[in-house]
Design a protein around this motif. Structure first.
Motif, PDB file in Angstrom:
ATOM      1  N   MET A  47     -36.492  -9.242 -26.031  1.00 47.71           N
ATOM      2  CA  MET A  47     -35.837 -10.717 -25.751  1.00 47.71           C
ATOM      3  C   MET A  47     -36.522 -11.530 -24.870  1.00 47.71           C
ATOM      4  O   MET A  47     -35.821 -12.048 -24.070  1.00 47.71           O
ATOM      5  N   GLY A  73     -33.395 -10.248 -14.614  1.00 41.52           N
ATOM      6  CA  GLY A  73     -33.536  -9.811 -16.010  1.00 41.52           C
ATOM      7  C   GLY A  73     -35.005  -9.722 -16.569  1.00 41.52           C
ATOM      8  O   GLY A  73     -35.654 -10.660 -16.941  1.00 41.52           O
ATOM      9  N   HIS A  78     -42.384 -10.571 -19.536  1.00 39.97           N
ATOM     10  CA  HIS A  78     -43.239 -11.678 -19.960  1.00 39.97           C
ATOM     11  C   HIS A  78     -43.066 -12.954 -19.127  1.00 39.97           C
ATOM     12  O   HIS A  78     -43.939 -13.577 -18.352  1.00 39.97           O
ATOM     13  N   HIS A 128     -25.688  -7.100 -10.696  1.00 40.59           N
ATOM     14  CA  HIS A 128     -24.618  -7.490 -10.241  1.00 40.59           C
ATOM     15  C   HIS A 128     -24.352  -7.026  -8.645  1.00 40.59           C
ATOM     16  O   HIS A 128     -23.623  -7.657  -7.825  1.00 40.59           O
ATOM     17  N   PHE A 142     -34.785 -17.544 -11.328  1.00 41.88           N
ATOM     18  CA  PHE A 142     -34.680 -17.857 -13.026  1.00 41.88           C
ATOM     19  C   PHE A 142     -33.684 -16.565 -13.346  1.00 41.88           C
ATOM     20  O   PHE A 142     -33.925 -15.544 -13.205  1.00 41.88           O
TER      21      PHE A 142
HETATM   22  C1  LIG Z   1     -33.537 -11.668 -22.091  1.00 45.62           C
HETATM   23  S1  LIG Z   1     -33.849 -10.284 -21.365  1.00 45.62           S
HETATM   24  C2  LIG Z   1     -35.044 -10.880 -19.948  1.00 45.62           C
HETATM   25  C3  LIG Z   1     -36.392 -11.339 -20.739  1.00 45.62           C
HETATM   26  C4  LIG Z   1     -37.359 -11.631 -19.741  1.00 45.62           C
HETATM   27  N1  LIG Z   1     -37.002 -12.391 -18.860  1.00 45.62           N
HETATM   28  C5  LIG Z   1     -38.613 -11.876 -20.367  1.00 45.62           C
HETATM   29  O1  LIG Z   1     -38.886 -13.120 -20.675  1.00 45.62           O
HETATM   30  O2  LIG Z   1     -39.601 -10.994 -20.111  1.00 45.62           O
HETATM   31  C6  LIG Z   1     -32.487  -9.710 -20.485  1.00 45.62           C
HETATM   32  C7  LIG Z   1     -32.715  -8.578 -19.559  1.00 45.62           C
HETATM   33  O3  LIG Z   1     -31.858  -8.406 -18.732  1.00 45.62           O
HETATM   34  C8  LIG Z   1     -31.390  -7.220 -18.434  1.00 45.62           C
HETATM   35  N2  LIG Z   1     -29.892  -7.170 -17.849  1.00 45.62           N
HETATM   36  C9  LIG Z   1     -28.700  -7.070 -18.506  1.00 45.62           C
HETATM   37  N3  LIG Z   1     -27.830  -6.949 -17.733  1.00 45.62           N
HETATM   38  C10 LIG Z   1     -28.450  -6.662 -16.511  1.00 45.62           C
HETATM   39  C11 LIG Z   1     -27.856  -6.598 -15.027  1.00 45.62           C
HETATM   40  N4  LIG Z   1     -26.475  -6.406 -14.935  1.00 45.62           N
HETATM   41  N5  LIG Z   1     -28.477  -6.279 -14.154  1.00 45.62           N
HETATM   42  C12 LIG Z   1     -29.965  -6.161 -14.485  1.00 45.62           C
HETATM   43  N6  LIG Z   1     -30.627  -6.335 -15.669  1.00 45.62           N
HETATM   44  C13 LIG Z   1     -29.696  -6.600 -16.463  1.00 45.62           C
HETATM   45  C14 LIG Z   1     -31.497  -6.575 -19.780  1.00 45.62           C
HETATM   46  O4  LIG Z   1     -31.505  -5.131 -19.742  1.00 45.62           O
HETATM   47  C15 LIG Z   1     -32.543  -7.291 -20.269  1.00 45.62           C
HETATM   48  O5  LIG Z   1     -33.697  -6.282 -20.197  1.00 45.62           O
END
Ligand SMILES: C[S@@+](CC[C@H](N)C(=O)[O-])C[C@H]1O[C@@H](n2cnc3c(N)ncnc32)[C@H](O)[C@@H]1O
Length: 213
Positions: A47, A73, A78, A128, A142
């Motif tokens: 993602m 996240g 990347h 959170h 971001f």
């Molecule tokens: C869209 S991906 C991030 C992609 C990253 N920014 C990149 O471009 O390489 C979203 C990420 O947020 C993480 N995520 C979702 N809920 C989260 C939370 N409550 N706390 C921390 N990370 C979380 C997921 O596990 C996932 O790996």
């Protein structure tokens, strides 16, 4: 035109477009990061942001001389590598948060291989809880984790964001639960100016803080 020339032209244009995403290289670290990003251009399967969205983040940090960034996240890193690249030039640092241990460990390895680990403080945990507990002031955020929580991340970061700083959020073109609520909220605030970056196919919202509340 013969088919083979058309194919060559398309191929040439694709290479030109990929090269155009990269900034000018000034030093050894730039060359190392670019080489890493080129080698891994087709390996981002968690993602992750696109190359061009990574460049948008890089430009935002550099153009505004931001030095204290937070990413919500990380996934496999990347976007963090692009932000850390810009922060290597502004003298700044990125805190990035990921809940999934496998992705977090992969991101840490990627940061080392790309040569940007000294610019990143990668944290494993639930954003959170970690985001409201972040200490200090920041000038760039971001948000790229769970979309339904974007508004809460924004509310938690607002008091920690410097005037002139920017809260960005990814995937604002998505119809995911929470995106509209988040956008309606930030657009309603007088102490922020919000626009959407249309260069990004996924949509990146930019909310600049223009005053304290
Ligand atoms: C869209 S991906 C991030 C992609 C990253 N920014 C990149 O471009 O390489 C979203 C990420 O947020 C993480 N995520 C979702 N809920 C989260 C939370 N409550 N706390 C921390 N990370 C979380 C997921 O596990 C996932 O790996």
């Amino acid at each position: 035109m013969k088919l083979k020339y058309v194919i060559l032209l398309i191929f040439g244009l694709l290479i030109f477009e990929a090269q155009a995403q990269f900034p000018e290289l000034e030093n050894r670290l730039d060359r190392k990061i670019k080489a890493f990003l080129e080698e891994n251009a087709n390996n981002w399967r968690d993602m992750n942001v696109s190359l061009s969205d990574g460049r948008v983040l890089y430009d935002l940090i550099l153009e505004n001389n931001y030095t204290a960034a937070v990413e919500i996240g990380t996934s496999t890193g990347h976007s963090a590598i692009w932000m850390a690249w810009a922060l290597s030039k502004t003298g700044g640092k990125l805190i990035t948060i990921e809940i999934d241990k496998v992705r977090y460990l992969k991101a840490k390895a990627n940061f080392k291989n790309a040569g940007v680990e000294e610019f990143i403080d990668a944290r494993l945990g639930d954003a959170h809880e970690l985001v409201p507990n972040l200490e200090g002031k920041y000038d760039f955020v971001f948000s790229d984790a769970d979309k339904y929580w974007y508004k809460n991340y924004f509310i938690a970061m607002d008091p920690k964001l410097e005037v002139g700083g920017c809260f960005t959020a990814h995937n604002t073109s998505m119809r995911a639960h929470g995106i509209r609520e988040f956008l309606d909220y930030v657009e309603s605030l007088d102490h922020y100016k919000t626009t959407i970056n249309r260069q990004s196919r996924s949509g990146i919202s930019l909310s600049y803080k223009i005053a304290e509340k």
